[in-house]
Design a protein around this motif. Structure first.
Motif, short mmCIF file in Angstrom:
data_model
loop_
_atom_site.label_atom_id
_atom_site.label_comp_id
_atom_site.label_asym_id
_atom_site.label_seq_id
_atom_site.Cartn_x
_atom_site.Cartn_y
_atom_site.Cartn_z
N VAL A 138 3.77 2.84 3.56
CA VAL A 138 2.63 2.52 4.42
C VAL A 138 1.95 3.80 4.89
O VAL A 138 0.72 3.90 4.91
N ALA A 139 2.78 4.80 5.25
CA ALA A 139 2.21 6.05 5.78
C ALA A 139 1.37 6.78 4.74
O ALA A 139 0.54 7.63 5.08
N ALA A 140 1.58 6.44 3.46
CA ALA A 140 0.76 7.06 2.42
C ALA A 140 -0.72 6.74 2.63
O ALA A 140 -1.60 7.43 2.12
N TYR A 141 -1.01 5.69 3.39
CA TYR A 141 -2.41 5.31 3.65
C TYR A 141 -2.95 5.95 4.93
O TYR A 141 -4.06 5.64 5.35
N THR A 142 -2.15 6.84 5.57
CA THR A 142 -2.60 7.48 6.81
C THR A 142 -3.99 8.08 6.64
O THR A 142 -4.21 8.87 5.72
N PRO A 143 -4.95 7.72 7.50
CA PRO A 143 -6.26 8.36 7.40
C PRO A 143 -6.13 9.86 7.70
O PRO A 143 -5.51 10.23 8.70
N PRO A 157 -11.03 9.48 0.08
CA PRO A 157 -10.32 8.21 -0.01
C PRO A 157 -9.90 7.94 -1.45
O PRO A 157 -10.62 8.30 -2.38
N PRO A 158 -8.71 7.36 -1.67
CA PRO A 158 -8.24 7.12 -3.04
C PRO A 158 -9.13 6.11 -3.76
O PRO A 158 -9.87 5.37 -3.12
N PHE A 165 -6.02 -3.95 -0.13
CA PHE A 165 -6.05 -4.41 1.26
C PHE A 165 -5.66 -3.27 2.20
O PHE A 165 -6.33 -3.01 3.20
N MET A 166 -4.57 -2.58 1.83
CA MET A 166 -4.09 -1.48 2.67
C MET A 166 -5.16 -0.39 2.78
O MET A 166 -5.37 0.17 3.84
N GLN A 167 -5.82 -0.12 1.64
CA GLN A 167 -6.87 0.91 1.67
C GLN A 167 -7.99 0.52 2.62
O GLN A 167 -8.49 1.34 3.38
N MET A 217 -3.29 -0.94 13.62
CA MET A 217 -3.26 -2.38 13.90
C MET A 217 -2.21 -3.09 13.04
O MET A 217 -1.62 -4.09 13.45
N ILE A 218 -1.96 -2.55 11.84
CA ILE A 218 -0.95 -3.14 10.94
C ILE A 218 0.38 -3.32 11.71
O ILE A 218 1.04 -4.35 11.61
N PHE A 219 0.73 -2.31 12.51
CA PHE A 219 2.04 -2.34 13.16
C PHE A 219 2.04 -3.26 14.39
O PHE A 219 3.08 -3.80 14.76
N VAL A 220 0.86 -3.40 15.00
CA VAL A 220 0.78 -4.34 16.12
C VAL A 220 1.05 -5.75 15.59
O VAL A 220 1.90 -6.49 16.11
N VAL A 221 0.36 -6.09 14.51
CA VAL A 221 0.49 -7.44 13.96
C VAL A 221 1.91 -7.67 13.43
O VAL A 221 2.57 -8.67 13.76
#
Ligand code: GLU
Ligand code: ASP
Length: 521
Positions: A458-463, A469-470, A479-481, A492-496
């Protein structure tokens, strides 16, 4: 006769360590183990604090690659304790495992102190192997110092957890402080971690005979509890063969890992190990024991969600501190790695309060069950990420933000951790049959292994500012991107996920309480 009764009966044959109350009412051996684990965690978290920053800033890796390596490394470091636990339960004993582990870990950190990629990968490999011998066995030894039903057990684990966090607090300050200054540099940071572990090893060897006599010996020869428990197990019926169970579990787990990970070798190894652990502990137990083992595996599953979000600390949140946070403090720039010390500092502050709160609630007969505490832990963790979403949305406007966003996020994470982690360690030593004690402690850490690999992915998508951007991807990657295009979307991913996991686990609480109804204290 159940093995539970055997353990209670034979515990009186144990050395007087069990009756020692010289350290705040606890055995002095607890102090020694806490100190040793303190140094081990000093080295682990000191090095972890600078790993991603080293890759991104010194080696110029891109974020995605650094996060993947971080995820793989931390996953493997938490995967091997189950193997070390199995070996300790059956052959080596927890004491020897600790000594071997400490020596190999410090060799690993010293290897990282040398430049070059060969030394880098070799060092990481040594730390992974050493942690396998060390991590689960240190916690199991804490459990070995209390009889079944001893009301001091939870408090003992709180003290031990404080030890862990003194190390986790000092590690980033010392290693990060050395690594992120021009005078010294990255390799001094890695070497400092090695020195810490070496000090821990020397202290343990020095104090062991005095404070831990008879604890952690090779199982079948000297530990009556284990001997009695395996003897009772041997009569449990035909087919009670750990190797056969391990093999059956490994084949099933390996096949699932192969399919789920899309034929990735790491996924297969993970499946093999989880499967083997499940095989040995589930197929090798009966009746009440099996119910407890089942409860443990269910808990471990939910705990994965906790650590996968929590472990953003070393990667995406570490980079958030480095790239988006105002590091000016009283006229000087503080090293971004120092934010890694906020969580352990909070633990030192709040662990005694939480322990007192549980005792107070306990006295009124209103202490939540371990499973319910874990639900609360997940909810608190998710709340912490709300601070990252808000702080992140400020960062998304292109400014560097106040450090308080990270500080509050870490503080909520810590409160969540205190509801889940020390109680979790203690829970494992309560529910595990003695002959599977270290193996099942390793299973508890398997949650961290799975979580770390998810966390890294998940952290690979860190802004990250300045990184293109990839290329657009389809499916989950796409979706993750799209959610990770901004900081607030990413966090927000982690809140949900956190609130979602808390809600589902809440439904399992009655079942979990039923499965462990025979557990005393
Ligand atoms: N931060 C704790 C440690 O490293 C986590 C313990 C756990 O996974 O339960 O020991
Ligand atoms: N709180 C963590 C643990 O108890 C340490 C950390 O993440 O820094 O070890």
């Amino acid at each position: 006769m159940s093995s539970t009764i055997d353990i209670a009966a034979t515990a009186t044959d144990r050395p007087p360590v069990l009756d020692d109350r010289a350290l705040l009412g606890h055995p002095r051996g607890l102090g020694l183990l806490s100190l040793t684990e303190m140094w081990e965690r000093f080295s682990y978290y000191g090095m972890r604090a600078i790993l991603v920053l080293y890759l991104v800033n010194a080696l110029k890796w891109d974020t995605a690659r650094a996060a993947h390596l971080y995820g793989t490394y931390t996953m493997l470091a938490y995967l091997t304790p189950v193997l070390g636990g199995y070996l300790a339960d059956r052959v080596v004993g927890t004491h020897r495992s600790l000594v071997i582990g400490s020596a190999v870990i410090s060799a690993g950190h010293f290897t990282l102190a040398f430049p070059g990629m060969t030394a880098f990968y070799l060092g990481l490999g040594l730390i992974i192997v050493g942690t396998g011998f060390f991590k689960a066995n240190a916690s199991t030894m804490v459990g070995q110092m209390y009889r079944e039903g001893d009301p001091r057990r939870d408090a003992g684990f709180t003290i031990y957890y404080i030890g862990i966090n003194i190390g986790a607090f000092l590690g980033p300050l010392v290693c990060g402080g050395l690594a992120q200054t021009d005078r010294f540099g990255w390799h001094y940071g890695f070497a400092a971690a090695g020195v810490g572990m070496l000090l821990g090893l020397c202290g343990y060897v020095w104090g062991r005979a005095k404070y831990l006599p008879g604890i952690g010996m090779r199982p079948s020869r000297t530990d009556p509890a284990t001997r009695a428990s395996s003897a009772s197990h041997a009569t449990a019926g035909p087919g009670a063969n750990p190797l056969r169970h391990a093999l059956a579990g490994a084949i099933a787990g390996g096949a699932i890992g192969w399919l789920v990970s899309g034929f990735d070798m790491l996924g297969v190894s993970m499946g093999l190990i989880i499967g083997a652990a499940l095989g040995v502990s589930f197929l090798g137990s009966h009746g009440e024991e099996r119910k407890r083992v089942t409860a443990l595996f269910i808990v471990v599953f939910f705990v994965i969600f906790f650590w996968a979000a929590y472990e953003q600390a070393g990667s995406s949140m570490n980079l958030f501190a480095d790239k988006y946070t105002n590091l000016n403090f009283a006229g000087r720039i503080i090293p971004s790695s120092w934010f890694q010390s906020v969580n352990p500092f909070d633990i030192l502050l709040f662990a005694p309060l939480f322990a007192a709160m549980w005792t107070w609630l306990g006295r009124k007969g209103r202490e939540p069950s371990t499973a319910l505490k874990m639900v609360l832990g997940l909810a608190l963790l998710a709340t912490g990420f709300v601070f990252m979403v808000v702080g992140g949305s400020h960062a998304d406007t292109g400014v560097t933000v106040s450090p308080m966003w990270l500080v509050w996020a870490y503080t909520f994470h810590t409160w969540g951790e205190l509801c889940l982690s020390p109680v979790g360690l203690s829970y494992v030593t309560k529910v595990a049959p003695a002959r599977l004690a270290s193996l099942l402690m390793g299973v508890w850490f398997l949650a961290n292994a799975a979580a770390n690999s998810i966390a890294g992915a998940v952290a690979a998508y860190t802004p990250t500012p300045g990184e293109a951007p990839p290329a657009p991807a389809a499916g989950l990657g796409g979706f993750m991107q799209s959610v990770s295009a901004t900081n607030h979307g990413f966090y927000m991913i982690f809140v949900v996920a956190g609130f979602g996991a808390a809600a589902v686990m809440l439904l399992f609480v009655p079942l979990l309480n039923r499965l462990t109804s025979s557990v005393r204290a």
